[in-house]
Write a protein that holds these residues in place. Sequence first.
Motif, PDB file in Angstrom:
ATOM      1  N   GLU A 233     -82.206 -83.610 -29.190  1.00 20.43           N
ATOM      2  CA  GLU A 233     -83.074 -82.392 -29.756  1.00 20.43           C
ATOM      3  C   GLU A 233     -82.384 -81.124 -29.983  1.00 20.43           C
ATOM      4  O   GLU A 233     -82.805 -80.505 -31.007  1.00 20.43           O
ATOM      5  CB  GLU A 233     -84.000 -82.226 -28.484  1.00 20.43           C
ATOM      6  CG  GLU A 233     -84.999 -83.081 -28.167  1.00 20.43           C
ATOM      7  CD  GLU A 233     -86.059 -83.008 -26.981  1.00 20.43           C
ATOM      8  OE1 GLU A 233     -85.606 -81.750 -26.591  1.00 20.43           O
ATOM      9  OE2 GLU A 233     -86.862 -83.830 -26.638  1.00 20.43           O
ATOM     10  N   ASP A 234     -81.183 -81.185 -29.555  1.00 17.03           N
ATOM     11  CA  ASP A 234     -80.294 -79.858 -29.497  1.00 17.03           C
ATOM     12  C   ASP A 234     -79.703 -79.764 -30.977  1.00 17.03           C
ATOM     13  O   ASP A 234     -79.716 -78.979 -31.888  1.00 17.03           O
ATOM     14  CB  ASP A 234     -79.367 -79.691 -28.636  1.00 17.03           C
ATOM     15  CG  ASP A 234     -78.261 -78.482 -28.976  1.00 17.03           C
ATOM     16  OD1 ASP A 234     -78.655 -77.359 -29.006  1.00 17.03           O
ATOM     17  OD2 ASP A 234     -77.220 -78.676 -29.145  1.00 17.03           O
TER      18      ASP A 234
ATOM     19  N   PRO B  23     -82.048 -84.792 -24.593  1.00 12.33           N
ATOM     20  CA  PRO B  23     -81.902 -83.339 -24.853  1.00 12.33           C
ATOM     21  C   PRO B  23     -80.733 -83.022 -25.917  1.00 12.33           C
ATOM     22  O   PRO B  23     -80.764 -82.031 -26.725  1.00 12.33           O
ATOM     23  CB  PRO B  23     -81.543 -82.686 -23.564  1.00 12.33           C
ATOM     24  CG  PRO B  23     -81.008 -83.829 -22.804  1.00 12.33           C
ATOM     25  CD  PRO B  23     -81.772 -84.924 -23.144  1.00 12.33           C
TER      26      PRO B  23
ATOM     27  N   ILE C 109     -80.948 -81.555 -33.698  1.00 14.53           N
ATOM     28  CA  ILE C 109     -82.390 -81.751 -34.588  1.00 14.53           C
ATOM     29  C   ILE C 109     -82.532 -80.160 -34.600  1.00 14.53           C
ATOM     30  O   ILE C 109     -82.498 -79.568 -35.832  1.00 14.53           O
ATOM     31  CB  ILE C 109     -83.256 -82.356 -33.959  1.00 14.53           C
ATOM     32  CG1 ILE C 109     -83.459 -83.741 -33.987  1.00 14.53           C
ATOM     33  CG2 ILE C 109     -84.703 -81.610 -34.726  1.00 14.53           C
ATOM     34  CD1 ILE C 109     -83.277 -84.386 -35.239  1.00 14.53           C
ATOM     35  N   ASP C 110     -82.513 -79.263 -33.537  1.00  9.40           N
ATOM     36  CA  ASP C 110     -82.764 -77.900 -33.677  1.00  9.40           C
ATOM     37  C   ASP C 110     -81.688 -77.088 -34.196  1.00  9.40           C
ATOM     38  O   ASP C 110     -81.926 -76.035 -34.820  1.00  9.40           O
ATOM     39  CB  ASP C 110     -83.336 -77.526 -32.287  1.00  9.40           C
ATOM     40  CG  ASP C 110     -84.446 -77.870 -31.881  1.00  9.40           C
ATOM     41  OD1 ASP C 110     -85.302 -78.678 -32.656  1.00  9.40           O
ATOM     42  OD2 ASP C 110     -84.688 -77.949 -30.322  1.00  9.40           O
TER      43      ASP C 110
ATOM     44  N   PRO D 257     -89.028 -86.301 -37.026  1.00  7.13           N
ATOM     45  CA  PRO D 257     -89.425 -85.401 -35.972  1.00  7.13           C
ATOM     46  C   PRO D 257     -89.895 -84.115 -36.536  1.00  7.13           C
ATOM     47  O   PRO D 257     -89.770 -83.629 -37.900  1.00  7.13           O
ATOM     48  CB  PRO D 257     -87.998 -84.983 -35.224  1.00  7.13           C
ATOM     49  CG  PRO D 257     -86.978 -86.050 -35.649  1.00  7.13           C
ATOM     50  CD  PRO D 257     -87.586 -86.872 -36.773  1.00  7.13           C
TER      51      PRO D 257
END
Length: 303
Positions: free
Chosen positions: A181-182, A178, A184-185, A238
């Motif tokens: 992913e954070d 997670p 990346i976002d 991604p």
Amino acid sequence: MTAAVALDQQSPGARPERRPFGPGSRMWEDTGLITFSLTAGSAFLLQTMEPSIAAVVDEHSTFRTDALGRAARSIASVMMWIYGGEEALTEADRLRKMHATLNSTDAHGVKHRALSSGPWAWVLHTAIFAFTEGNKYFSSERLTEAEKESYYQEVVQLMRNFSVAPKEIPPTYADWLPWFEDQIDNHLVPTNVAEDYLKVIRNIAPPKQIPAPLHPVWRAATTPVGRLQYFFTVGTTPDAIRDKLGLEWTATDERVLRVLGWAIGRTVPKLPERVRYFPIAYEARRLERDRARLRAMINLRPL
């Protein structure tokens, strides 16, 4: 940009133990494989979207003018991280010293330091993604969750070897997912460096040693290689990053990547070790086998 603490300010006594890798580790078995290069592109692309790394690379890197040379130097350095023995730690120190002066100020007046703790750690975090993504596409055996955790802890040791700040390291792979992913976002952004990198790998510039009259020959020979590298890079990036960069990736592309990956994953293990590993990795592995044979003979000596 959030202010980051430079590692140089940490007390040496607070740093966890640094130690080189050797036989028996996942790093030792997998990092030196030629398939490493198939996801190295997506790892570097992720790095070029980290604001501080992008600013420093934009000003100091030679990837635009000497793409092949830079790639060769980078791969050789990574091989040293894993297969260099005690020299692996020397290589980590060399890179830290080299990056200590690589600072930049972007167009908005924000100052960036290559050794700020977040960007310095991010380079190695992209290796975790590249390895797991490479296993997903280019290996005949899928990693279990336990194996991913074991590999992650080896990367944690690699981060210690590079003196990455502990605050930049999630404790487990389950925590890392997670967190990644954070990043990346919410942290990575489209940059001109990322766009230039994608252009560079698609159209490989001829080395300076090749005379201008031979450039058309070079282009003809390397265009298929560049297209394939671009395809692998975009395909193993991604979805969220492809969206940010406006990169097209279709269901047909995904099927083709999986077919190619299936073929590669079943072909590479059958190649001779000298072929399937990069030179430094192959020689290190051969040397360790020689040492093991010597130790066996020493243990059998009459007393």
